[in-house]
Design a protein around this motif. Structure first.
Motif, PDB file in Angstrom:
ATOM      1  N   GLY A 155       0.835  -1.191   0.000  1.00  0.00           N
ATOM      2  CA  GLY A 155       0.000   0.000   0.000  1.00  0.00           C
ATOM      3  C   GLY A 155       0.864   1.232   0.000  1.00  0.00           C
ATOM      4  N   GLU A 156       0.240   2.406  -0.017  1.00  0.00           N
ATOM      5  CA  GLU A 156       1.019   3.646  -0.111  1.00  0.00           C
ATOM      6  C   GLU A 156       1.865   3.906   1.132  1.00  0.00           C
ATOM      7  OE1 GLU A 156      -1.294   7.327  -0.041  1.00  0.00           O
ATOM      8  OE2 GLU A 156      -3.082   6.105   0.319  1.00  0.00           O
ATOM      9  N   ASN A 157       1.560   3.213   2.234  1.00  0.00           N
ATOM     10  CA  ASN A 157       2.350   3.387   3.446  1.00  0.00           C
ATOM     11  C   ASN A 157       3.481   2.361   3.569  1.00  0.00           C
ATOM     12  OD1 ASN A 157       0.797   5.593   4.403  1.00  0.00           O
ATOM     13  ND2 ASN A 157      -0.779   4.159   5.120  1.00  0.00           N
ATOM     14  N   SER A 158       3.624   1.499   2.566  1.00  0.00           N
ATOM     15  CA  SER A 158       4.718   0.524   2.575  1.00  0.00           C
ATOM     16  C   SER A 158       6.054   1.254   2.475  1.00  0.00           C
ATOM     17  CB  SER A 158       4.575  -0.450   1.409  1.00  0.00           C
ATOM     18  OG  SER A 158       3.375  -1.193   1.511  1.00  0.00           O
ATOM     19  N   SER A 159       7.096   0.622   3.009  1.00  0.00           N
ATOM     20  CA  SER A 159       8.425   1.231   2.938  1.00  0.00           C
ATOM     21  C   SER A 159       8.946   1.208   1.505  1.00  0.00           C
ATOM     22  CB  SER A 159       9.400   0.465   3.838  1.00  0.00           C
ATOM     23  OG  SER A 159       9.634  -0.832   3.319  1.00  0.00           O
ATOM     24  N   GLU A 160       9.942   2.041   1.242  1.00  0.00           N
ATOM     25  CA  GLU A 160      10.520   2.065  -0.103  1.00  0.00           C
ATOM     26  C   GLU A 160      11.101   0.708  -0.462  1.00  0.00           C
ATOM     27  OE1 GLU A 160      14.307   4.159  -2.182  1.00  0.00           O
ATOM     28  OE2 GLU A 160      12.866   5.551  -1.280  1.00  0.00           O
ATOM     29  N   GLU A 161      11.711   0.048   0.492  1.00  0.00           N
ATOM     30  CA  GLU A 161      12.272  -1.284   0.258  1.00  0.00           C
ATOM     31  C   GLU A 161      11.175  -2.276  -0.135  1.00  0.00           C
ATOM     32  OE1 GLU A 161      13.711  -3.758   3.648  1.00  0.00           O
ATOM     33  OE2 GLU A 161      15.638  -3.604   2.615  1.00  0.00           O
ATOM     34  N   GLU A 162      10.033  -2.204   0.544  1.00  0.00           N
ATOM     35  CA  GLU A 162       8.907  -3.087   0.217  1.00  0.00           C
ATOM     36  C   GLU A 162       8.342  -2.764  -1.158  1.00  0.00           C
ATOM     37  OE1 GLU A 162       7.082  -3.938   4.697  1.00  0.00           O
ATOM     38  OE2 GLU A 162       6.547  -2.096   3.622  1.00  0.00           O
ATOM     39  N   LEU A 181       8.324   9.618 -17.835  1.00  0.00           N
ATOM     40  CA  LEU A 181       8.116  11.077 -17.800  1.00  0.00           C
ATOM     41  C   LEU A 181       8.565  11.661 -16.460  1.00  0.00           C
ATOM     42  CD1 LEU A 181       7.005  13.661 -19.076  1.00  0.00           C
ATOM     43  CD2 LEU A 181       4.742  13.032 -18.177  1.00  0.00           C
ATOM     44  N   ARG A 182       8.202  10.992 -15.382  1.00  0.00           N
ATOM     45  CA  ARG A 182       8.581  11.491 -14.053  1.00  0.00           C
ATOM     46  C   ARG A 182      10.100  11.561 -13.889  1.00  0.00           C
ATOM     47  NH1 ARG A 182       3.877   8.638 -12.264  1.00  0.00           N
ATOM     48  NH2 ARG A 182       2.431  10.057 -11.261  1.00  0.00           N
ATOM     49  N   LEU A 183      10.787  10.531 -14.359  1.00  0.00           N
ATOM     50  CA  LEU A 183      12.248  10.524 -14.229  1.00  0.00           C
ATOM     51  C   LEU A 183      12.893  11.600 -15.108  1.00  0.00           C
ATOM     52  CD1 LEU A 183      13.450   6.825 -13.920  1.00  0.00           C
ATOM     53  CD2 LEU A 183      13.110   8.523 -12.159  1.00  0.00           C
ATOM     54  N   SER A 184      12.328  11.814 -16.291  1.00  0.00           N
ATOM     55  CA  SER A 184      12.894  12.839 -17.176  1.00  0.00           C
ATOM     56  C   SER A 184      12.693  14.236 -16.579  1.00  0.00           C
ATOM     57  CB  SER A 184      12.258  12.771 -18.568  1.00  0.00           C
ATOM     58  OG  SER A 184      10.893  13.118 -18.518  1.00  0.00           O
ATOM     59  N   ALA A 211      15.782  -5.451 -15.070  1.00  0.00           N
ATOM     60  CA  ALA A 211      15.171  -5.156 -13.764  1.00  0.00           C
ATOM     61  C   ALA A 211      16.216  -4.779 -12.731  1.00  0.00           C
ATOM     62  CB  ALA A 211      14.366  -6.359 -13.286  1.00  0.00           C
ATOM     63  N   GLY A 212      16.922  -3.695 -12.955  1.00  0.00           N
ATOM     64  CA  GLY A 212      17.944  -3.258 -12.007  1.00  0.00           C
ATOM     65  C   GLY A 212      17.330  -2.696 -10.736  1.00  0.00           C
ATOM     66  N   SER A 213      17.734  -3.208  -9.594  1.00  0.00           N
ATOM     67  CA  SER A 213      17.147  -2.762  -8.327  1.00  0.00           C
ATOM     68  C   SER A 213      17.527  -1.317  -8.000  1.00  0.00           C
ATOM     69  CB  SER A 213      17.573  -3.687  -7.184  1.00  0.00           C
ATOM     70  OG  SER A 213      18.974  -3.737  -7.081  1.00  0.00           O
ATOM     71  N   THR A 214      18.722  -0.884  -8.410  1.00  0.00           N
ATOM     72  CA  THR A 214      19.138   0.497  -8.138  1.00  0.00           C
ATOM     73  C   THR A 214      18.233   1.483  -8.849  1.00  0.00           C
ATOM     74  OG1 THR A 214      21.435  -0.197  -7.882  1.00  0.00           O
ATOM     75  CG2 THR A 214      21.039   2.147  -8.284  1.00  0.00           C
ATOM     76  N   MET A 215      17.935   1.217 -10.114  1.00  0.00           N
ATOM     77  CA  MET A 215      17.060   2.115 -10.851  1.00  0.00           C
ATOM     78  C   MET A 215      15.649   2.074 -10.275  1.00  0.00           C
ATOM     79  SD  MET A 215      16.433   2.542 -14.939  1.00  0.00           S
ATOM     80  CE  MET A 215      15.499   1.050 -15.207  1.00  0.00           C
ATOM     81  N   ARG A 216      15.192   0.889  -9.857  1.00  0.00           N
ATOM     82  CA  ARG A 216      13.860   0.789  -9.256  1.00  0.00           C
ATOM     83  C   ARG A 216      13.792   1.627  -7.982  1.00  0.00           C
ATOM     84  NH1 ARG A 216      10.177  -2.706 -12.395  1.00  0.00           N
ATOM     85  NH2 ARG A 216      11.597  -3.828 -13.737  1.00  0.00           N
ATOM     86  N   TRP A 258      11.088   4.651  -7.284  1.00  0.00           N
ATOM     87  CA  TRP A 258      10.149   4.731  -6.164  1.00  0.00           C
ATOM     88  C   TRP A 258      10.463   5.903  -5.259  1.00  0.00           C
ATOM     89  CZ3 TRP A 258       5.514   2.702  -5.893  1.00  0.00           C
ATOM     90  CH2 TRP A 258       5.212   1.656  -6.773  1.00  0.00           C
ATOM     91  N   ASN A 259      11.704   6.330  -5.210  1.00  0.00           N
ATOM     92  CA  ASN A 259      12.045   7.529  -4.464  1.00  0.00           C
ATOM     93  C   ASN A 259      11.366   8.740  -5.090  1.00  0.00           C
ATOM     94  OD1 ASN A 259      14.336   9.959  -4.221  1.00  0.00           O
ATOM     95  ND2 ASN A 259      13.957   8.816  -2.335  1.00  0.00           N
ATOM     96  N   GLU A 260      11.409   8.819  -6.414  1.00  0.00           N
ATOM     97  CA  GLU A 260      10.759   9.928  -7.116  1.00  0.00           C
ATOM     98  C   GLU A 260       9.238   9.861  -6.949  1.00  0.00           C
ATOM     99  OE1 GLU A 260      12.066  12.509  -8.443  1.00  0.00           O
ATOM    100  OE2 GLU A 260      14.156  11.850  -8.264  1.00  0.00           O
ATOM    101  N   LEU A 261       8.684   8.661  -6.997  1.00  0.00           N
ATOM    102  CA  LEU A 261       7.241   8.509  -6.825  1.00  0.00           C
ATOM    103  C   LEU A 261       6.805   8.945  -5.429  1.00  0.00           C
ATOM    104  CD1 LEU A 261       6.716   5.043  -8.570  1.00  0.00           C
ATOM    105  CD2 LEU A 261       5.968   7.284  -9.424  1.00  0.00           C
ATOM    106  N   THR A 262       7.644   8.636  -4.436  1.00  0.00           N
ATOM    107  CA  THR A 262       7.337   9.042  -3.066  1.00  0.00           C
ATOM    108  C   THR A 262       7.379  10.559  -2.938  1.00  0.00           C
ATOM    109  OG1 THR A 262       8.262   6.980  -2.199  1.00  0.00           O
ATOM    110  CG2 THR A 262       8.017   8.802  -0.645  1.00  0.00           C
ATOM    111  N   LEU A 263       8.400  11.178  -3.518  1.00  0.00           N
ATOM    112  CA  LEU A 263       8.518  12.633  -3.470  1.00  0.00           C
ATOM    113  C   LEU A 263       7.354  13.309  -4.180  1.00  0.00           C
ATOM    114  CD1 LEU A 263      12.355  13.064  -4.161  1.00  0.00           C
ATOM    115  CD2 LEU A 263      11.160  13.355  -1.980  1.00  0.00           C
TER     116      LEU A 263
END
Length: 223
Positions: free
Chosen positions: A128-135, A217-220, A164-169, A173-178
């Motif tokens: 859910g939206e309250n899950s940690s970034e790692e999750e 788009l978000r990453l760009s 499926a690079g985990s670093t890029m993922r 998700w960091n950008e999505l959280t922000l």
């Protein structure tokens, strides 16, 4: 052609012709070098190169064997390259995902088993939206991997797994959280899962296209 390249080509020809098959043990180095008209040193270098890309498996004290040659094994090299370049090439990698993943979702909608469909829905339900970034990163990797597997195309699955690079993922998700876009992104996952589970390939393709394009788009914009 360099001598080592020639040696690699000759071993590849043996594999293509069926003279060597998955799981076969290579002849002794001396015999194989004479048979192929190569020096033992060039053959040795070729074997090292083919071991690195998982075509050959050198077992010390036992011999050299052809691997299973499964796409998932051979594509591991690509995964390594992606991990090295993903920070500088995120936009290009997402372009590749935007090309491949809608097709994967469409195939999955045609081929997914009831059990795999239930598993895909469960994958969506546990975060859910309250899950940690790692999750969220673990969920994202699992979600897209399940769809790729359900496509029924092992080559496509291996290509997508390699991307499926985990670093890029984590960056995504960091950008999505922000952007406070976690809930919306998870809703997109749920919609894709529903389209695949109900066997709607056109909708699955369209939703996946929008999903990956949105991330792109978000990453760009954040760059």
């Amino acid at each position: 052609m360099a001598v080592t390249d020639e040696a690699i080509t000759k071993i590849k020809d043996m594999l293509i012709s069926g003279e060597l098959k998955a799981g076969d043990r290579l002849p002794p180095e001396k015999d194989l070098s004479e048979r192929l008209g190569l020096s033992r040193s060039s053959l040795r270098e070729a074997v090292k190169a083919l071991e690195l890309i998982r075509v050959l498996d050198v077992r010390r004290g036992d011999g050299t064997y052809v691997t299973s040659l499964e796409p998932s094994i051979l594509m591991e090299t690509m995964s390594f390259v992606v991990d090295l370049h993903q920070e500088n090439s995120a936009a290009q990698l997402l372009e590749v995902r935007r090309i491949l993943e809608p097709g994967s979702a469409s195939l999955a909608a045609r081929r997914i088993s009831p059990e795999a469909a239930a598993d895909l829905r469960d994958c969506v339900a546990v975060v859910g939206e309250n899950s940690s970034e790692e999750e969220l990163v673990a969920h994202d990797l699992a979600f897209h991997a399940r769809i790729a597997k359900a496509s029924g195309n092992s080559y496509l699955q291996s290509l997508l797994d390699g991307l499926a690079g985990s670093t890029m993922r984590s960056r995504i998700w960091n950008e999505l959280t922000l952007d406070k876009a976690v809930a919306a992104t998870l809703a997109e996952h749920a919609a894709i899962a529903r389209a695949i589970s109900t066997g709607d390939p056109d909708l699955a393709r369209a939703l996946m296209t929008v999903h990956v394009s949105g991330v792109e788009l978000r990453l760009s914009q954040a760059a």
